[in-house]
Design a protein around this motif. Sequence first.
Motif, PDB file in Angstrom:
ATOM      1  N   ALA A  75      53.317 -31.934 -13.676  1.00 28.63           N
ATOM      2  CA  ALA A  75      54.471 -31.526 -14.472  1.00 28.63           C
ATOM      3  C   ALA A  75      55.126 -30.349 -13.761  1.00 28.63           C
ATOM      4  CB  ALA A  75      54.032 -31.124 -15.872  1.00 28.63           C
ATOM      5  N   ALA A  76      56.399 -30.502 -13.412  1.00 28.35           N
ATOM      6  CA  ALA A  76      57.111 -29.441 -12.702  1.00 28.35           C
ATOM      7  C   ALA A  76      58.605 -29.665 -12.839  1.00 28.35           C
ATOM      8  CB  ALA A  76      56.730 -29.414 -11.219  1.00 28.35           C
ATOM      9  N   ASP A  77      59.330 -28.582 -12.977  1.00 24.45           N
ATOM     10  CA  ASP A  77      60.790 -28.604 -12.983  1.00 24.45           C
ATOM     11  C   ASP A  77      61.246 -28.185 -11.592  1.00 24.45           C
ATOM     12  OD1 ASP A  77      63.540 -28.059 -13.293  1.00 24.45           O
ATOM     13  OD2 ASP A  77      63.276 -27.436 -15.374  1.00 24.45           O
ATOM     14  N   VAL A  84      57.503 -25.383  -7.747  1.00 24.56           N
ATOM     15  CA  VAL A  84      57.541 -26.341  -6.634  1.00 24.56           C
ATOM     16  C   VAL A  84      56.544 -25.938  -5.558  1.00 24.56           C
ATOM     17  CG1 VAL A  84      58.961 -27.198  -4.723  1.00 24.56           C
ATOM     18  CG2 VAL A  84      59.903 -27.137  -7.043  1.00 24.56           C
ATOM     19  N   GLU A  85      56.524 -24.657  -5.219  1.00 25.76           N
ATOM     20  CA  GLU A  85      55.589 -24.179  -4.202  1.00 25.76           C
ATOM     21  C   GLU A  85      54.145 -24.369  -4.646  1.00 25.76           C
ATOM     22  OE1 GLU A  85      56.877 -20.180  -3.550  1.00 25.76           O
ATOM     23  OE2 GLU A  85      58.528 -20.786  -2.215  1.00 25.76           O
ATOM     24  N   GLU A  86      53.872 -24.173  -5.946  1.00 20.01           N
ATOM     25  CA  GLU A  86      52.519 -24.392  -6.463  1.00 20.01           C
ATOM     26  C   GLU A  86      52.106 -25.852  -6.310  1.00 20.01           C
ATOM     27  OE1 GLU A  86      52.551 -20.970 -10.006  1.00 20.01           O
ATOM     28  OE2 GLU A  86      52.768 -23.105 -10.494  1.00 20.01           O
ATOM     29  N   VAL A  87      53.020 -26.765  -6.616  1.00 18.65           N
ATOM     30  CA  VAL A  87      52.714 -28.191  -6.528  1.00 18.65           C
ATOM     31  C   VAL A  87      52.437 -28.590  -5.083  1.00 18.65           C
ATOM     32  CG1 VAL A  87      53.684 -30.510  -6.775  1.00 18.65           C
ATOM     33  CG2 VAL A  87      53.928 -28.848  -8.630  1.00 18.65           C
ATOM     34  N   THR A  91      48.900 -30.005  -3.826  1.00 16.28           N
ATOM     35  CA  THR A  91      48.850 -31.335  -3.211  1.00 16.28           C
ATOM     36  C   THR A  91      48.155 -31.276  -1.856  1.00 16.28           C
ATOM     37  OG1 THR A  91      50.868 -32.034  -4.352  1.00 16.28           O
ATOM     38  CG2 THR A  91      50.242 -33.274  -2.396  1.00 16.28           C
ATOM     39  N   VAL A  92      48.512 -30.287  -1.059  1.00 21.14           N
ATOM     40  CA  VAL A  92      47.880 -30.128   0.256  1.00 21.14           C
ATOM     41  C   VAL A  92      46.392 -29.820   0.099  1.00 21.14           C
ATOM     42  CG1 VAL A  92      47.844 -28.751   2.373  1.00 21.14           C
ATOM     43  CG2 VAL A  92      50.026 -29.452   1.376  1.00 21.14           C
ATOM     44  N   ALA A  93      46.057 -29.011  -0.904  1.00 19.16           N
ATOM     45  CA  ALA A  93      44.647 -28.697  -1.143  1.00 19.16           C
ATOM     46  C   ALA A  93      43.849 -29.947  -1.513  1.00 19.16           C
ATOM     47  CB  ALA A  93      44.526 -27.648  -2.248  1.00 19.16           C
TER      48      ALA A  93
END
Length: 268
Positions: A75-77, A84-87, A91-93
């Motif tokens: 869930a992200a706007d 966005v940076e957190e997602v 994802t990379v992690a």
Amino acid sequence: MSANRPGAITPMLPSGSFDGRVALITGGGSGLGEMIAYHLAALGATAVLIGRRADPVEAVAAAIRKRGGSADAFAADVRDRERVEEVVTETVARYGRIDHLVNNAAGNFRVAPEKMSPNAWNAVVRIVLDGSWHCTQTVGRHVIGRGGGGSVVSIGTTPALFGGADTAHSASAKAGVLAMTKSLALAWGTHGIRLNVVTPGLTDDTGAIGQLFPDADDYQANLAKIPMGRHANRDEIASAVTYLLSDHAGYITGQNLIVDGGRSLGIG
């Protein structure tokens, strides 16, 4: 559409074209984003879906996994740069990399430009242009940092090319996305990152038709202007997107592929 999953998916590319790849798809809970995610997962990618509400993207991800594909959801706007940076970081992690990005999240509605409020303008421009920038720059930095090699496809609109009398906010934002795409194709070609736009015509089973043409007479009048006599279907648009993302389009960058059944020919 999220409550009524599509039937069998028949991607146009060879099986395994995206094996080992990770693809981020914004607006992945319905419409074009949903179908693009199905195609990418069927071709071997891990499809990571982003949407403002958790339930739709999680439902699509679950349906993809049920079919034997790999998918995740956040869930992200896209207007929220920090989120966005957190997602991207998460994802990379989880998966080690991001190879592809589809900028599909959008907002649009019809309004006479002289009646458009500042909030109406900002709502659409921040989702379409700012959101595409946040995602593209953040993913691009990751790809460059890991040594390059990746691709981005953004979803366009024909009014960005020819004007939209009652969709000036969306047309302007999508024109900005096209300019961003060409600019970054120039800047990032040396990093092996390709960026393109797919501009669909009106497509069945998407929210845009109901929002832009709620009146039956208006709907039929627009349909009559399409030389092929019909709207696109979501599979056709998803096939165009997956082609441009794939290695089969490895020498194509900075381009806009119009998939509208010839509708824009009469305008252009």
